[in-house]
Design an enzyme around this catalytic site. Structure first.
Site, short mmCIF file in Angstrom:
data_model
loop_
_atom_site.label_atom_id
_atom_site.label_comp_id
_atom_site.label_asym_id
_atom_site.label_seq_id
_atom_site.Cartn_x
_atom_site.Cartn_y
_atom_site.Cartn_z
N GLN A 12 2.71 7.94 -5.75
CA GLN A 12 3.72 7.05 -5.17
C GLN A 12 3.71 5.71 -5.91
O GLN A 12 2.72 5.34 -6.54
CB GLN A 12 3.45 6.83 -3.68
CG GLN A 12 3.66 8.09 -2.85
CD GLN A 12 3.29 7.86 -1.39
OE1 GLN A 12 2.23 7.34 -1.09
NE2 GLN A 12 4.18 8.27 -0.50
N ARG A 55 0.83 -1.19 0.00
CA ARG A 55 0.00 0.00 0.00
C ARG A 55 0.87 1.25 0.00
O ARG A 55 1.90 1.30 0.65
CB ARG A 55 -0.89 0.04 1.25
CG ARG A 55 -1.83 1.24 1.29
CD ARG A 55 -2.41 1.46 2.67
NE ARG A 55 -1.39 1.74 3.67
CZ ARG A 55 -0.78 2.91 3.84
NH1 ARG A 55 -1.06 3.93 3.06
NH2 ARG A 55 0.13 3.06 4.77
N VAL A 56 0.46 2.24 -0.77
CA VAL A 56 1.02 3.58 -0.71
C VAL A 56 -0.15 4.54 -0.52
O VAL A 56 -1.29 4.21 -0.82
CB VAL A 56 1.85 3.96 -1.96
CG1 VAL A 56 3.13 3.14 -2.03
CG2 VAL A 56 1.04 3.81 -3.22
N SER A 57 0.16 5.74 -0.03
CA SER A 57 -0.91 6.68 0.33
C SER A 57 -1.47 7.48 -0.83
O SER A 57 -2.63 7.86 -0.83
CB SER A 57 -0.42 7.65 1.40
OG SER A 57 -0.09 6.94 2.56
N SER A 58 -0.65 7.78 -1.82
CA SER A 58 -1.15 8.65 -2.89
C SER A 58 -0.85 8.07 -4.26
O SER A 58 0.05 7.25 -4.43
CB SER A 58 -0.56 10.05 -2.75
OG SER A 58 0.83 10.01 -2.88
#
Length: 182
Positions: free
Chosen positions: A14, A8-11
């Site tokens: 990324q 998982r990445v936040s944005s």
């Protein structure tokens, strides 16, 4: 024991590549990934799919626990759910393995620091916004609701629910606008 990976990445700007590659090298048969905030479990469909699918003896693997959760409560809920299913959690970059006592202890310590880091970041952000406002640099985002449209629809005798639906905004927003007009 099947091993499932979660990245998982936040944005959206990324990149997930490094996490996916690390999880694949670690032996994950399936790697699910998503670009969404980790501060809540809402909207994390790939994680939900994995948690629904995982069975006794399976392993959920992440590169680091902050990819899985940003709060102690969320992390503990996920670990509790895995444990109730007879599954465990491991991380490729941290000595976490919830099938061992030492791994569980280390997980809890890291969770506290991850939440602490999130809270510090939030505080720094709020301090920066307050400073920018004081200097007249920051004025917040531009209003997205046309107050005159809300008032015009209200003057036509429409209720908050109908106004909200017509303008594509929340009913609470309509009430806030109307309260300021009084």
């Amino acid at each position: 024991m099947p091993t499932y990976g979660y990245a998982r990445v936040s944005s959206s700007d990324q990149n997930l590549t490094l996490q996916v590659e690390a999880l694949t090298r670690a032996g994950c048969e399936v790697v699910r990934s998503e670009k969404v905030t980790g501060t809540t479990r809402e909207g994390r469909t790939e994680l939900s799919t994995l948690l629904d699918f995982i069975r006794a003896g399976d392993i959920l693997m992440v590169t680091r626990i902050d990819r899985l959760a940003r709060s102690v409560a969320d992390l503990q809920d996920i670990v509790r759910m895995l444990k109730s299913k007879g599954a465990s959690l491991k991380a490729t970059e941290q000595p976490i393995d919830t099938s061992t006592a030492a791994g569980k202890a280390f997980l809890d310590m890291l969770a506290v620091f991850a939440e602490f880091e999130t809270n510090l970041r939030r505080e720094r952000q709020m301090e920066g916004i307050a400073k920018a406002k004081a200097q007249g640099v920051y004025r917040g985002r531009k209003p997205t609701i046309d107050v005159s449209q809300v008032q015009a629809l209200k003057d036509q005798g429409l209720g908050a629910s109908v106004i909200a639906k017509r303008l594509g905004i929340g009913r609470a927003s309509v009430y806030r606008v109307l309260e300021r007009q009084v």
